[in-house]
Design a protein around this motif. Structure first.
Motif, short mmCIF file in Angstrom:
data_model
loop_
_atom_site.label_atom_id
_atom_site.label_comp_id
_atom_site.label_asym_id
_atom_site.label_seq_id
_atom_site.Cartn_x
_atom_site.Cartn_y
_atom_site.Cartn_z
N GLY A 11 -19.39 26.34 -40.73
CA GLY A 11 -20.69 26.92 -40.21
C GLY A 11 -22.04 26.81 -40.84
N TRP A 15 -24.45 25.55 -43.48
CA TRP A 15 -26.34 25.72 -42.84
C TRP A 15 -27.02 27.09 -44.59
CZ3 TRP A 15 -29.23 23.84 -40.32
CH2 TRP A 15 -28.71 22.65 -39.15
N GLN A 16 -25.85 27.82 -45.16
CA GLN A 16 -26.63 28.61 -46.40
C GLN A 16 -26.83 27.40 -47.81
OE1 GLN A 16 -24.64 28.83 -48.93
NE2 GLN A 16 -26.70 30.01 -49.86
N ILE A 19 -29.82 25.28 -46.99
CA ILE A 19 -30.90 25.80 -47.05
C ILE A 19 -31.51 26.33 -48.60
CG2 ILE A 19 -32.06 28.01 -46.65
CD1 ILE A 19 -30.71 28.31 -43.55
N PHE A 20 -30.45 26.74 -48.78
CA PHE A 20 -30.57 27.40 -50.38
C PHE A 20 -30.96 26.15 -51.13
CE2 PHE A 20 -29.66 28.14 -54.64
CZ PHE A 20 -29.91 29.56 -54.82
N LEU A 23 -33.97 25.17 -50.56
CA LEU A 23 -35.23 26.01 -51.25
C LEU A 23 -35.26 25.67 -52.65
CD1 LEU A 23 -37.05 28.13 -50.61
CD2 LEU A 23 -35.38 29.42 -51.41
N LEU A 27 -38.92 24.78 -53.96
CA LEU A 27 -39.11 26.09 -55.41
C LEU A 27 -39.61 25.02 -56.77
CD1 LEU A 27 -37.60 29.14 -54.05
CD2 LEU A 27 -40.00 28.53 -53.90
N TRP A 32 -41.55 27.49 -59.07
CA TRP A 32 -40.94 27.89 -60.77
C TRP A 32 -41.97 27.07 -61.54
CZ3 TRP A 32 -40.04 31.52 -58.75
CH2 TRP A 32 -39.08 32.33 -57.87
N ASP B 50 -21.60 37.63 -38.02
CA ASP B 50 -22.61 36.74 -38.14
C ASP B 50 -23.01 36.80 -36.13
OD1 ASP B 50 -25.28 35.48 -38.43
OD2 ASP B 50 -24.12 33.59 -39.43
N PHE B 136 -21.48 24.59 -36.15
CA PHE B 136 -22.75 24.44 -37.20
C PHE B 136 -23.47 25.13 -36.44
CE2 PHE B 136 -20.01 20.55 -38.72
CZ PHE B 136 -20.43 20.78 -39.79
N ILE B 138 -27.15 27.37 -34.88
CA ILE B 138 -27.83 28.39 -36.27
C ILE B 138 -28.26 29.60 -35.94
CG2 ILE B 138 -30.61 28.64 -36.43
CD1 ILE B 138 -29.17 25.71 -37.12
N VAL B 142 -28.42 32.01 -40.11
CA VAL B 142 -29.00 31.11 -40.48
C VAL B 142 -30.46 31.51 -40.15
CG1 VAL B 142 -28.73 28.39 -40.10
CG2 VAL B 142 -26.61 29.71 -40.32
N MET B 145 -31.73 33.30 -43.22
CA MET B 145 -32.19 32.40 -44.30
C MET B 145 -32.81 31.65 -43.83
SD MET B 145 -28.43 31.66 -45.91
CE MET B 145 -27.59 31.58 -44.41
N LEU B 146 -33.42 30.86 -43.26
CA LEU B 146 -34.39 30.60 -43.23
C LEU B 146 -35.85 31.24 -43.45
CD1 LEU B 146 -33.59 28.46 -39.94
CD2 LEU B 146 -34.38 27.22 -42.35
N ALA B 149 -36.20 31.77 -46.76
CA ALA B 149 -36.59 31.15 -47.67
C ALA B 149 -38.09 30.70 -47.10
CB ALA B 149 -35.61 29.72 -46.74
N MET B 152 -40.05 33.11 -49.84
CA MET B 152 -40.42 32.87 -50.73
C MET B 152 -41.15 31.57 -51.16
SD MET B 152 -36.62 33.34 -51.63
CE MET B 152 -36.53 32.39 -53.29
N PHE B 153 -40.25 31.23 -49.92
CA PHE B 153 -41.47 29.74 -50.25
C PHE B 153 -43.17 30.38 -50.36
CE2 PHE B 153 -44.12 25.23 -49.85
CZ PHE B 153 -43.54 24.59 -50.84
N THR B 207 -34.15 31.57 -58.30
CA THR B 207 -33.71 31.67 -56.76
C THR B 207 -33.25 32.13 -56.30
OG1 THR B 207 -34.81 28.66 -57.06
CG2 THR B 207 -34.04 29.32 -54.75
N VAL B 208 -31.82 32.18 -57.14
CA VAL B 208 -30.40 32.66 -56.69
C VAL B 208 -31.11 33.86 -56.71
CG1 VAL B 208 -29.89 32.63 -58.95
CG2 VAL B 208 -28.45 32.89 -56.73
N PHE B 210 -34.00 35.94 -56.56
CA PHE B 210 -34.76 36.36 -54.89
C PHE B 210 -34.75 36.03 -53.86
CE2 PHE B 210 -38.08 35.69 -58.13
CZ PHE B 210 -38.73 36.72 -58.36
N PHE B 211 -33.39 34.88 -53.64
CA PHE B 211 -32.86 35.03 -52.32
C PHE B 211 -31.81 35.81 -52.36
CE2 PHE B 211 -30.10 32.36 -50.02
CZ PHE B 211 -30.43 32.18 -49.31
N VAL B 233 -21.83 32.91 -46.97
CA VAL B 233 -22.62 32.99 -47.76
C VAL B 233 -22.65 33.23 -49.27
CG1 VAL B 233 -25.39 34.07 -48.65
CG2 VAL B 233 -24.04 33.21 -46.10
#
Lengths: 166, 367
Positions: A11, A15-16, A19-20, A23, A27, A32, B50, B136, B138, B142, B145-146, B149, B152-153, B207-208, B210-211, B233
């Motif tokens: 799971g 989700w990772q 999301i990644f 994103l 971005l 970018w 987690d 699955f 949340i 998760v 990460m949200l 995200a 960052m955005f 992205t990777v 800064f993530f 992850v």
């Protein structure tokens, strides 16, 4: 290793990734690309500005050296002109002197000639006048002498006596 | 909008600072130090995993009841159809959650299907044999990460916007972020991938980086999240590196794998060598990203274990000398971890760029 696999959560992985990747695409479109474009543009404009500054500098240098060159040339020209002027001045002065001398000499010789001819004319006149005066006097003397006929006769006779004819 | 975000960022930092000042661990007031040791060990192993709710801290009442302070999160499982319920129902594994006609119980941080009594069956190796539905949820990771995200955005969107407003100059926190972006471009992407092809990899690398970095930093806050120290992850991140490397691989890259000696030898003499060489090269394909995922996982995991153990020492010593000393040590380690947070993000990005460089390499004439 077994612990790692048992800890692996599908799971979270799902989700990772979602999301990644989400994103990443967001971005990429909204951050970018505009950021990198802006940075690249700025760098290009900085390089351009530096280039044009360099160009302006070389241009300025060119202008300065051109000015220097022109100044040098002008100075040289001025010197040449001055030299020529000096030469011309000297020439003119010496010419003038020469001409003046010539003229003077000419005038002098003319004056001398005139003086000579005047002198000659004067002498001639003087001679003529002296001659006529002498003739006048002689005439008068002769006239006076001839007034006394006896004496003349005596004289002629005496002279005749003295002169023997042979 | 922008002003609001700026304020909320400030608020975020204040919250982080306040949380950092608050005691991270509530120790039970018990005489037996062995109990504390066991509790600390459990606490650490619980923290590294987690979790189904975003817990801030927990304590035990005099009566023996556990009190958890935190935010419950949605649980989503697939068990003959989607089951959706709040994690508060699981009661941190202390009770059975009844969803519809099914019962679920939390055991060792995983959800298992049980009977109404919540019986957990073990095999002889002490593995749970109950049915584990596909999960699955949340979880805390998760949500973290949200959060990152979103952060960052908003940060990079603002930076991108600020260029348009000021005509090419960053503003505010963008002044801090822009040099890092330029550093990644000039010192990681360009030298490793090359001037010609680096641009198409930039989005992933930025992205990777800064993530990972932001998640590492979030892991150092007392919120107690451990996202980059989670194998799922790091596996997901390394898998992307692996996929991008091999999908952008040029002819030369594949030629290097299947024909590493090139034309330097006759084909019949190469065959013997290639029986050994090609499997090694193919193994290398997998080992490279595998080292990425293990390195990040192990470093972050280890950092969290060390910091939490040293914080735990404070409660074991319980003296005026030992506890301040271990606090000082924890503080020093936390500062080192701050560096490690950056370093691991840097190494992951750097090595990804290196692998992309191998993949996109084009020789004038191979070998």
């Amino acid at each position: 290793m077994e612990k790692l696999i048992s800890e692996f959560s599908l799971g979270l992985f799902f989700w990772q990734s979602a999301i990644f990747i989400g994103l990443l695409f967001l971005l990429r479109k909204f951050a970018w690309k505009p950021i990198l474009n802006a940075v690249n543009e700025r760098e290009a404009s900085i390089i351009n500005a530096l280039d044009s500054a360099e160009k302006a500098r070389t241009q300025l240098e060119n202008i300065q050296s051109e000015n220097q060159r022109l100044l040098k040339e002008a100075r040289k020209e001025k010197e040449i002109l001055l030299k020529e002027a000096l030469k011309t001045k000297n020439q003119i002065i010496s010419d003038a002197k020469k001409e003046a001398q010539n003229e003077t000499e000419k005038i002098l010789s003319q004056a001398q000639d005139t003086i000579q001819s005047e002198k000659r004319a004067a002498l001639k006149e003087l001679k003529n006048q002296v001659g006529s005066i002498a003739i006048d006097i002689a005439e008068k003397v002769i006239n006076k002498e001839l007034e006394n006929k006896d004496k003349q006769m005596n004289l002629v006779n005496n002279l005749l006596k003295e002169t023997d004819f042979k | 909008m922008r002003k609001f975000l700026f304020k909320s960022n400030n608020l975020f930092y204040i919250v982080v600072i306040v949380l950092f000042c608050s005691p991270p661990l509530k120790a039970k007031d018990k005489e037996d130090s062995k109990d504390i040791r066991v509790e600390i060990k459990e606490y650490i192993s619980h923290h590294l995993k987690d979790s189904y709710d975003f817990s801030f801290f927990s304590y035990t009442k005099k009566s023996g009841d556990h009190v958890y302070i935190g935010i419950p999160l949605p649980v989503i499982i697939w068990d003959n159809g989607i089951k959706f319920f709040s994690s508060s129902k699981l009661k941190h594994g202390e009770d059975v959650a009844k969803v519809g006609s099914n019962y679920y119980k939390l055991e060792h941080g995983k959800i298992y299907k049980t009977d109404s009594e919540g019986t957990i069956f073990y095999d002889d190796k002490h593995h749970v044999t109950n049915y584990a539905p596909i999960d699955f949820s949340i979880t805390k990771g998760v949500v973290s990460m949200l959060l990152i995200a979103f952060l960052m955005f908003s940060l990079f969107r603002n930076l991108a916007k600020s260029y348009r407003e000021t005509g090419g100059l960053p503003k505010g926190i963008g002044r801090f972020l822009e040099p890092i972006i330029i550093y990644l471009r000039d010192d990681i992407a360009k030298p490793n991938i090359g001037e010609k092809k680096y641009a198409s990899y930039m989005s992933f690398l930025l992205t990777v980086f800064f993530f990972i970095w932001f998640l590492n930093l979030l892991g150092l806050t007392p919120l107690g999240v451990n996202v980059t120290g989670n194998i799922a992850v790091t596996f997901g991140l390394a898998l992307l590196t692996f996929l991008i490397t091999n999908f952008t691989g040029t002819r030369d890259y594949w030629l290097h794998i299947f024909d590493p000696l090139g034309s330097s030898m006759k084909w019949f003499s190469k065959i013997l060598l290639y029986i050994v060489l090609i499997p090694i090269e193919l193994l290398g394909l997998i080992i490279k990203p595998f080292s990425l995922l293990i390195r990040l996982y192990a470093n972050m995991q280890a950092g969290h274990i060390v910091i939490m153990s040293i914080i735990g020492l404070m409660f074991i010593f319980k003296s005026w000398i030992g506890s301040p000393l271990s606090f000082g040590l924890a503080f020093a380690i936390a500062i080192i971890e701050l560096l490690v947070a950056f370093l691991q993000a840097y190494i992951f990005t750097m090595l990804s760029a290196l692998y992309f460089g191998f993949a996109s390499e084009e020789h004038e004439k191979s070998h």
